[in-house]
Design an enzyme around this catalytic site. Structure first.
Site, short mmCIF file in Angstrom:
data_model
loop_
_atom_site.label_atom_id
_atom_site.label_comp_id
_atom_site.label_asym_id
_atom_site.label_seq_id
_atom_site.Cartn_x
_atom_site.Cartn_y
_atom_site.Cartn_z
N ALA A 67 -20.39 11.69 -15.08
CA ALA A 67 -21.49 10.78 -15.38
C ALA A 67 -22.80 11.51 -15.08
CB ALA A 67 -21.37 9.54 -14.50
N GLY A 106 -16.36 11.46 -14.49
CA GLY A 106 -16.29 10.72 -15.75
C GLY A 106 -15.77 11.58 -16.90
N GLU A 109 -12.17 11.37 -16.66
CA GLU A 109 -11.77 10.00 -17.02
C GLU A 109 -11.71 9.82 -18.54
OE1 GLU A 109 -14.75 8.39 -14.25
OE2 GLU A 109 -13.14 7.16 -13.44
N GLU A 129 -15.77 12.51 -7.20
CA GLU A 129 -16.73 11.44 -6.88
C GLU A 129 -16.94 11.22 -5.39
OE1 GLU A 129 -14.66 11.35 -9.40
OE2 GLU A 129 -15.53 10.31 -11.11
#
Ligand code: 3H9
Length: 655
Positions: A67, A106, A109, A129
C-alpha cells in the site's frame, strides 16, 4: 494494442491474454490511482469476450511494494485495496500474477488473490506490515493460511519476515519460480489454465495444523514483540482464519488494520521507515561515485576487529587482517572462525559458506600486506598515541587511492587524520558490538573527508547490510553522546531517590530490552570511568555531577564481567545489591540530598527529555543531518524501542 486504465496501470492484449502492467515508480505502490486502474483492468478482462485471462505484473524491479504508506495519514479513497483484491479473486476469468520483483504487503495480497502465481527467482515476498505497526489489511491474514497453513503464516506475518521466491515455493504460496521473465511463463500458464476451474484462494480450507506448532510459532514471534500491538493482533487474526467464514475474517482484519493504522505505534514506525530512507540522502554525496572496494584491511582482531572481519567476509569482500604478532594473529583467526561457527550453529551459515569465507581471509603480523587493500579499518586499542602512530604508518603503506577508516568511539578522528599526509581520505566507521550482528554503523565525516571517500563508506556499510548514519565529529559522535546524556540523567534520578532497578524497570516497561544500569553493567563501567577522569580537569565545577559510578569502580565493581556493578550477578542473573544501595545512600547523604520516591512516569519522561535535549544540541551543532537520524541511531544502536519512534519523535521534536 495498449489500453490505458489509469495513469499507472496499462494493458496489452496478447493472444487473448490481457497483460496488466502496474507502473507506479518508485515501488509500484498501491496508490489510489493504481487501485482504480487495476480494478478497471480486471473489470475489462471480465467484460471483454476476446480476453480469456489476465496476467498482472509490475514495471521495473518491483511487482508491488505494498500500500502507499504516504496515504496512511489521510482518508482512503475508493476503491479500497480489499475491494480490488476481491474483484481479482472473484473474477470469472483467470488472473495470473507474474511476480517480477518485490511483492510486499498489499502487493503480496494482490498476488494471493490471483488464481496462479509465478515468481522470478530474485523476487522477494512477504507481509512486513507489523514492522509498520499494522496488520495486513487486504486479506493477507486470511488468505496466506489457506495456502501455507496457520503455523507458517503466524511466523511470517507476526514477524514480517520477507522470503525468497524459492522459499515461497517451498511453503506453497507461489506455484512456480522461473529464472527469467515471469510474464512469458505466466502467458503460457494463462493459455494452459484458461477455461479450467479457477483456484480461488479464499475458497480453500485452512489446513489443520498441530495446535502445538501454531503455539510455538506464536510464542517465538511474540517473544520479540515486547509491547507491540500489531504482532499480537496478527497472531489472533491468523489463528481465527480456520475457524470462521472468510468474510468474517476479512471484516475483522480490515477493522483491526484501520484501528492500528491510526495508532501511536504505527505513526512511530512509519516515522522510522521514512527516517531510514532519509538517512540514505547525504548532502554533498548524492550522485558521487564511491571508490571501488574489493579488498578490505582490518587492523586488530579483538572483539571489534573480528566482528568487522566477519561482516566484511559475509558481504563478499576479501579481507586482509593484521595483528601485532603471529600469536595474536593466530588468536584472531580463532576468534573469527569462532564467530563463523556460531553463525553455523544458529543456522545462518552452512559449512560450504564458512569454508568459502575463510578462503577469502588472510591474517598475519605483517602490516605491509595492507598495500593491497582498498579500504583499511583500524580496530585497535582506543588510545590516541597508538591510533595516530598506526595511521601515520598506514599512510606510508597503502595505495594512493586507498581509504583509511578508524573505528574509534571517543577519540577525535580529525586528530588521527591529521597524522597522515592525506587527511581527505580518512573517515570514521564506528561499528557497534557485536559488529557482525548490529545493524547500525555511524559513518563519521571528518573535517577534510572528501565526498567520494564518504560515499565509499556509505556504500561499504550498505553492502554489509548495515544502516549507515552520518555523523560529524564530536565527543562520542551522535550515539554515545546522546547515550551519555541518558546515563547522566539516570544517575541524577538515582541521586534524587530512585534506585537503579527502579529506573531500569521503568525503561524496560517503556520498551527497552534493558534499562540504563543493566546496560552499563553489560558494557562494563571502566571505559566511561576513564573518560570521566579524562574530562575531570575541564569539567565545569558548577555542573551537576554524580559520583556514584566512580565509587563503584573504585570498589572494583566494573559490571557484569566482574560479577558486580550496579547489580550483583550470579548465574548470569542480576540482583539488587544492598552494598550498592548503601553506597548510593552515602553519596546522597554526603551531598545533603533527601531522597524522594520517583514515579515511573517521571523516570521515563526525564530520560526521554534528556536524550532529546542532547539531540537538539547535536542538531544545532550540525553533528547530525536531521532529527530522524538521531532516532535511527538510538533505535539501532542503543535499544530504543522502534515502536516509540526514537527520542526525538517520542518527545515531539520531529518536524
Ligand atoms: C501495506 O501494504 C498494507 C496493506 O496490507 C493493506 C492495505 C489496505 N509506500 O526502500 P527504497 C518509497 S503496508 C510509499 O529506498 P528499494 C520510499 O520511501 C506496506 N512509498 O527502495 C523511497 O522514497 P524516496 C507494506 C514507498 O529499491 C522510495 O520508495 N510494504 C513505499 O531499496 C524507494 O524506497 C512495505 O512495508 C510504500 N509502500 O526497496 C514495503 N515503499 O525515494 C516497504 C517504498 O522518496 N518498501 N517507498 O525516499 C520496501 O521494503 C522497499 O521500498 C522495497 C524497495 C523493497 C519495495
Amino acid at each position: 494494442m495498449s489500453i490505458t486504465f489509469s495513469q499507472t496501470v496499462s494493458g496489452e492484449l496478447r493472444d487473448g491474454v490481457l497483460i496488466v502492467t502496474i507502473d507506479n515508480p518508485p515501488v509500484n505502490a498501491a496508490s489510489a490511482d493504481m487501485r482504480a486502474g487495476l480494478a478497471a483492468a480486471i473489470r475489462h478482462a471480465g467484460e471483454t469476450e476476446t480476453v480469456r485471462a489476465a496476467v498482472v505484473t509490475g514495471a521495473g524491479r518491483n511487482f508491488v511494494g505494498g500500500a502507499d504508506i504516504r496515504e496512511f495519514g489521510a482518508p482512503m479513497a475508493e476503491p479500497t485495496l480489499p475491494e480490488v483484491v476481491a474483484s481479482i479473486e472473484e473474477s470469472g476469468k483467470l488472473v495470473v500474477a507474474a511476480i517480477n520483483g518485490a511483492a510486499l504487503g498489499g502487493g503480496l495480497e494482490i498476488a494471493l488473490a490471483c488464481h496462479h502465481r509465478i515468481a522470478a527467482a530474485d523476487a522477494k515476498l512477504g507481509l512486513p506490515e507489523v514492522k509498520l505497526g499494522i496488520v495486513p489489511g487486504a486479506g493477507g491474514t486470511q488468505r496466506l493460511p489457506r495456502l501455507v497453513g496457520p503455523a507458517a503464516s503466524v511466523e511470517l506475518i507476526a514477524t514480517g519476515r520477507i522470503v525468497s521466491a524459492d522459499e515461497a515455493l517451498a511453503l506453497g504460496f507461489v506455484d512456480r519460480v522461473v529464472a527469467r521473465d515471469p510474464v512469458t511463463e505466466a502467458l503460457t500458464a494463462a493459455r494452459n489454465l484458461a477455461g479450467r476451474k479457477l483456484r480461488r484462494t479464499g475458497a480453500l480450507d485452512v489446513s489443520a495444523a498441530s495446535a502445538e506448532a501454531v503455539e510455538q510459532a506464536a510464542a517465538k514471534a511474540l517473544s520479540r514483540a515486547r509491547g507491540q500491538e500489531a504482532p499480537v493482533e496478527a497472531v489472533r487474526l491468523v489463528r481465527s482464519a480456520g475457524q470462521r467464514p472468510l468474510t468474517e475474517g476479512l471484516a475483522d482484519e480490515r477493522a483491526t488494520f484501520l484501528r492500528l493504522r491510526d495508532s501511536e505505534q504505527a505513526k512511530a514506525l512509519r516515522h522510522v521507515f521514512f527516517a531510514e530512507r532519509a538517512a540514505a540522502k547525504v548532502p554533498g554525496v548524492e550522485g558521487v561515485e564511491p571508490r571501488p572496494v574489493r579488498i578490505v584491511g582490518v587492523v586488530g582482531t579483538g572483539l571489534m576487529g573480528s566482528g568487522i572481519t566477519v561482516a566484511a567476509l559475509g558481504a563478499g569482500y576479501h579481507v586482509i587482517a593484521v595483528e601485532q604478532t603471529a600469536e595474536a594473529a593466530a588468536k584472531g583467526r580463532e576468534r573469527i572462525s569462532g564467530l563463523l561457527d556460531r553463525a553455523m550453529q544458529s543456522g545462518r551459515l552452512d559449512a560450504a559458506g564458512r569454508a568459502e569465507r575463510l578462503a577469502r581471509l588472510s591474517i598475519g603480523a605483517d602490516m605491509a600486506a595492507l598495500a593491497e587493500a582498498d579500504l583499511v579499518i583500524e580496530a585497535v586499542f582506543d588510545d590516541p598515541a597508538v591510533k595516530t602512530e598506526l595511521f601515520r604508518q598506514l599512510d606510508g603503506i597503502v595505495r594512493r587511492r586507498a581509504i583509511l577508516a578508524t573505528n574509534t568511539s571517543y577519540l577525535d578522528p580529525d586528530v588521527i587524520a591529521a597524522a597522515t599526509l592525506r587527511p581527505e581520505r580518512v573517515l570514521g566507521l564506528h561499528f557497534f558490538s557485536p559488529a557482525n550482528i548490529m545493524r547500525l554503523l555511524e559513518v563519521v565525516r571528518c573535517a577534510k573527508t572528501e565526498p567520494d571517500v564518504l560515499a565509499t563508506g556509505l556504500a561499504f556499510a550498505r553492502r554489509l547490510g548495515k544502516l549507515p548514519v552520518v555523523s560529524a565529529v564530536c565527543e562520542g559522535f551522535i550515539g554515545n553522546r546522546v547515550f551519555s546524556a541518558y546515563r547522566r540523567e539516570a544517575e541524577f534520578l538515582v541521586e534524587d531517590g530512585a534506585l537503579p532497578h527502579e529506573v531500569d524497570a521503568a525503561m524496560e516497561a517503556y520498551g527497552f530490552a534493558m534499562g540504563p544500569f543493566a546496560v552499563s553493567d553489560l558494557a562494563g563501567l571502566q571505559i566511561a570511568w576513564a573518560r570521566r577522569k579524562r574530562q575531570a580537569a575541564t569539567r565545569d565545577p558548577g555542573e551537576r555531577y554524580v559520583d556514584i559510578a566512580d565509587r563503584l569502580c573504585e570498589a572494583g565493581r566494573f559490571g557484569q564481567k566482574s560479577g558486580r556493578g550496579w547489580y550483583v550477578y550470579s548465574g548470569g542473573k542480576r540482583a539488587v545489591d544492598p552494598e550498592v544501595t548503601a553506597l548510593i545512600d552515602a553519596s546522597r547523604a554526603a551531598k545533603g540530598v533527601v531522597p524522594r520516591a520517583v514515579p515511573a512516569e517521571e523516570i521515563v519522561s526525564r530520560l526521554l527529555a534528556a536524550m532529546a535535549a542532547e539531540g537538539k544540541a547535536i542538531l544545532a551543532e550540525h553533528i547530525a543531518e536531521r532529527d530522524s537520524d538521531i532516532d535511527l541511531v538510538m533505535i539501532n544502536g542503543y535499544g530504543f524501542p522502534a515502536h516509540k519512534g526514537g527520542p526525538m519523535f517520542a518527545t515531539g521534536q520531529v518536524a
